[in-house]
Design a protein around this motif. Sequence first.
Motif, PDB file in Angstrom:
ATOM      1  N   VAL A 202      24.365  28.472  34.773  1.00  0.00           N
ATOM      2  CA  VAL A 202      24.517  29.885  35.129  1.00  0.00           C
ATOM      3  C   VAL A 202      24.707  30.716  33.865  1.00  0.00           C
ATOM      4  O   VAL A 202      25.071  30.192  32.810  1.00  0.00           O
ATOM      5  CB  VAL A 202      25.718  30.105  36.080  1.00  0.00           C
ATOM      6  N   ARG A 203      24.465  32.015  33.989  1.00  0.00           N
ATOM      7  CA  ARG A 203      24.654  32.942  32.874  1.00  0.00           C
ATOM      8  C   ARG A 203      25.893  33.793  33.142  1.00  0.00           C
ATOM      9  O   ARG A 203      26.095  34.288  34.244  1.00  0.00           O
ATOM     10  CB  ARG A 203      23.422  33.830  32.686  1.00  0.00           C
ATOM     11  N   VAL A 204      26.699  33.971  32.118  1.00  0.00           N
ATOM     12  CA  VAL A 204      27.969  34.682  32.258  1.00  0.00           C
ATOM     13  C   VAL A 204      27.756  36.186  32.086  1.00  0.00           C
ATOM     14  O   VAL A 204      27.257  36.640  31.052  1.00  0.00           O
ATOM     15  CB  VAL A 204      28.994  34.178  31.218  1.00  0.00           C
ATOM     16  N   ASN A 205      28.141  36.956  33.108  1.00  0.00           N
ATOM     17  CA  ASN A 205      28.049  38.414  33.047  1.00  0.00           C
ATOM     18  C   ASN A 205      29.374  39.065  32.655  1.00  0.00           C
ATOM     19  O   ASN A 205      29.390  40.185  32.146  1.00  0.00           O
ATOM     20  CB  ASN A 205      27.593  38.980  34.393  1.00  0.00           C
ATOM     21  N   ASP A 206      30.463  38.396  32.933  1.00  0.00           N
ATOM     22  CA  ASP A 206      31.779  38.910  32.551  1.00  0.00           C
ATOM     23  C   ASP A 206      32.770  37.764  32.651  1.00  0.00           C
ATOM     24  O   ASP A 206      32.444  36.686  33.165  1.00  0.00           O
ATOM     25  CB  ASP A 206      32.213  40.080  33.448  1.00  0.00           C
ATOM     26  N   VAL A 207      33.973  38.004  32.158  1.00  0.00           N
ATOM     27  CA  VAL A 207      35.028  36.995  32.196  1.00  0.00           C
ATOM     28  C   VAL A 207      36.241  37.599  32.883  1.00  0.00           C
ATOM     29  O   VAL A 207      36.681  38.698  32.524  1.00  0.00           O
ATOM     30  CB  VAL A 207      35.400  36.520  30.776  1.00  0.00           C
TER      31      VAL A 207
ATOM     32  N   ALA B  98      27.704  42.402  35.886  1.00  0.00           N
ATOM     33  CA  ALA B  98      26.603  43.105  35.218  1.00  0.00           C
ATOM     34  C   ALA B  98      26.711  44.614  35.433  1.00  0.00           C
ATOM     35  O   ALA B  98      26.491  45.409  34.504  1.00  0.00           O
ATOM     36  CB  ALA B  98      25.277  42.579  35.741  1.00  0.00           C
ATOM     37  N   ILE B  99      27.053  45.020  36.658  1.00  0.00           N
ATOM     38  CA  ILE B  99      27.173  46.453  36.958  1.00  0.00           C
ATOM     39  C   ILE B  99      28.360  47.060  36.215  1.00  0.00           C
ATOM     40  O   ILE B  99      28.279  48.192  35.709  1.00  0.00           O
ATOM     41  CB  ILE B  99      27.320  46.656  38.483  1.00  0.00           C
ATOM     42  N   ARG B 100      29.461  46.317  36.124  1.00  0.00           N
ATOM     43  CA  ARG B 100      30.629  46.823  35.392  1.00  0.00           C
ATOM     44  C   ARG B 100      30.261  47.135  33.943  1.00  0.00           C
ATOM     45  O   ARG B 100      30.629  48.169  33.396  1.00  0.00           O
ATOM     46  CB  ARG B 100      31.755  45.794  35.434  1.00  0.00           C
ATOM     47  N   ARG B 101      29.521  46.249  33.331  1.00  0.00           N
ATOM     48  CA  ARG B 101      29.131  46.446  31.933  1.00  0.00           C
ATOM     49  C   ARG B 101      28.139  47.597  31.794  1.00  0.00           C
ATOM     50  O   ARG B 101      28.192  48.370  30.840  1.00  0.00           O
ATOM     51  CB  ARG B 101      28.542  45.152  31.379  1.00  0.00           C
TER      52      ARG B 101
ATOM     53  N   LEU C 263      33.529  51.218  43.424  1.00  0.00           N
ATOM     54  CA  LEU C 263      32.174  50.704  43.642  1.00  0.00           C
ATOM     55  C   LEU C 263      32.152  49.178  43.566  1.00  0.00           C
ATOM     56  O   LEU C 263      31.572  48.505  44.426  1.00  0.00           O
ATOM     57  CB  LEU C 263      31.218  51.294  42.597  1.00  0.00           C
ATOM     58  N   LEU C 264      32.822  48.635  42.566  1.00  0.00           N
ATOM     59  CA  LEU C 264      32.815  47.186  42.374  1.00  0.00           C
ATOM     60  C   LEU C 264      33.517  46.452  43.509  1.00  0.00           C
ATOM     61  O   LEU C 264      33.169  45.310  43.827  1.00  0.00           O
ATOM     62  CB  LEU C 264      33.477  46.832  41.034  1.00  0.00           C
ATOM     63  N   SER C 265      34.493  47.108  44.131  1.00  0.00           N
ATOM     64  CA  SER C 265      35.217  46.472  45.233  1.00  0.00           C
ATOM     65  C   SER C 265      34.317  46.246  46.441  1.00  0.00           C
ATOM     66  O   SER C 265      34.640  45.449  47.326  1.00  0.00           O
ATOM     67  CB  SER C 265      36.428  47.324  45.633  1.00  0.00           C
ATOM     68  N   GLN C 266      33.183  46.954  46.493  1.00  0.00           N
ATOM     69  CA  GLN C 266      32.254  46.804  47.603  1.00  0.00           C
ATOM     70  C   GLN C 266      31.251  45.669  47.367  1.00  0.00           C
ATOM     71  O   GLN C 266      30.467  45.338  48.252  1.00  0.00           O
ATOM     72  CB  GLN C 266      31.478  48.117  47.816  1.00  0.00           C
ATOM     73  N   ILE C 267      31.275  45.097  46.170  1.00  0.00           N
ATOM     74  CA  ILE C 267      30.320  44.037  45.822  1.00  0.00           C
ATOM     75  C   ILE C 267      31.025  42.686  45.890  1.00  0.00           C
ATOM     76  O   ILE C 267      32.035  42.482  45.214  1.00  0.00           O
ATOM     77  CB  ILE C 267      29.748  44.254  44.407  1.00  0.00           C
ATOM     78  N   PRO C 268      30.539  41.759  46.706  1.00  0.00           N
ATOM     79  CA  PRO C 268      31.189  40.441  46.804  1.00  0.00           C
ATOM     80  C   PRO C 268      31.203  39.735  45.453  1.00  0.00           C
ATOM     81  O   PRO C 268      30.204  39.758  44.712  1.00  0.00           O
ATOM     82  CB  PRO C 268      30.293  39.679  47.802  1.00  0.00           C
TER      83      PRO C 268
END
Length: 433
Positions: A124-129, A154-157, A171-176
């Motif tokens: 897998v590729r890491v989008n955030d930690v 990815a969206i957060r960044r 917004l991020l809270s709506q994304i699983p």
Amino acid sequence: MKITFATSGFIRADLSILANMSALALTELLGAPVLDSAGRNCGRVREVALVPQEDRVRISVLIVKTKTGDRALPLQSVTSINAGVRASTAYADWSSINATEGLFLLERDLLDQQVIDVHGRKVVRVNDVDLQQESVGNRSVLKVSSVDVGPRGAIRRLLKGVVPLGALRLLLSQIPPRSIPWDFVDLIETDPARRVKLKISHDRLARLHPADIADIVEELAPDEREAVFETLDQGVAAEALEEVEPKVQKAILESLDSDRAAEIVEEMQPDAAADLLADLAEEKTEKILEDMAPEEAEEVSGLLEYREDSAAGRMTTEYIALPVNATVHDAIEALRRFEGGVETVSTIFIVDSHDTLSGNVPLAKLVLAGPTTPLLALTQEPLISCHANASDKEVAELFDKYNLLTLPVVDDRNKMTGVITSDDVISLLRQKL
């Protein structure tokens, strides 16, 4: 009443612990302002670092970008992280940092990098930690809890600094979430010196089934494959290599030093090792054979003399063959001492003093017989074998007609020279698809 009181006390304690813990994304921390003990804004967080030799989970230091260069702020000097970092020490006490040797930097070494999810058995590729912040006394403890591999990171960044933080979090809270616990992450480091220095190994990966390791390896870039096979125990590496696609097998072995390749080939089944070496350049094959133990090298060299598409080219020379006067007790003792692959032990073969094939006994019959029972009394009829020069088609037809698990291979004098197992036939049929 005492029980109720004790229980409520525990609940309050648990709530207190939770109140002192909070989640924080790495990309939220990067760029955050850093204040010293006097409340002066001295710079911004440039990097977040682990020292894997000491603790693989706990953040050790923040690297702060200041007007006078990068400074190291130990986490033990951080009192809080809340829309910014507050330190308990003066700016003058933060040491300059020019080299990051021995440090694992989360942005540089983890963000956008491929890692191995050993639980999901994939790359897998890491989008955030995801970081977990705890308040211990008057200071903050920061630990890596998981890596974000989904769209949320990815969206957060992408929207950081573009959308107000409150709106972004809504917004991020709506994304699983799609995250992998840090304990299930295996890092890939292609630099051998850094692997040793940072104590990066593949112990978790090594516990997977060889077929799963093979699937993971096939997803990696060539230098990453080499890094994995350099680190794995040679026994695990051999089992995994046997499961890898032939083209990838060849590429991996060619990328390794001949001594490391020899260590792995020695642990492979002789027939699989011979098939693999036959595909390499002659010079590389000879060098690997020179670096192998003499007995293993001789066994594989003998198999290399046969055509790959013949019965002899498919067979393994690791099997159990006992004399005609052997008993069930002798067979059980031979099974205990046998170090070859489990595929061949489904059948015990009987040979005379000239190694002429005289019979075979299914393993199931040994279980039902007494220890003094002669093996000849348990032989299975008819005795099926094939000549060393038999074609792939002939071998496959024999397995299909007689529902075989193993097929003995003999020479012109009916002398037993090897065994073909059902997994060899499965591999053969896969190649034909």
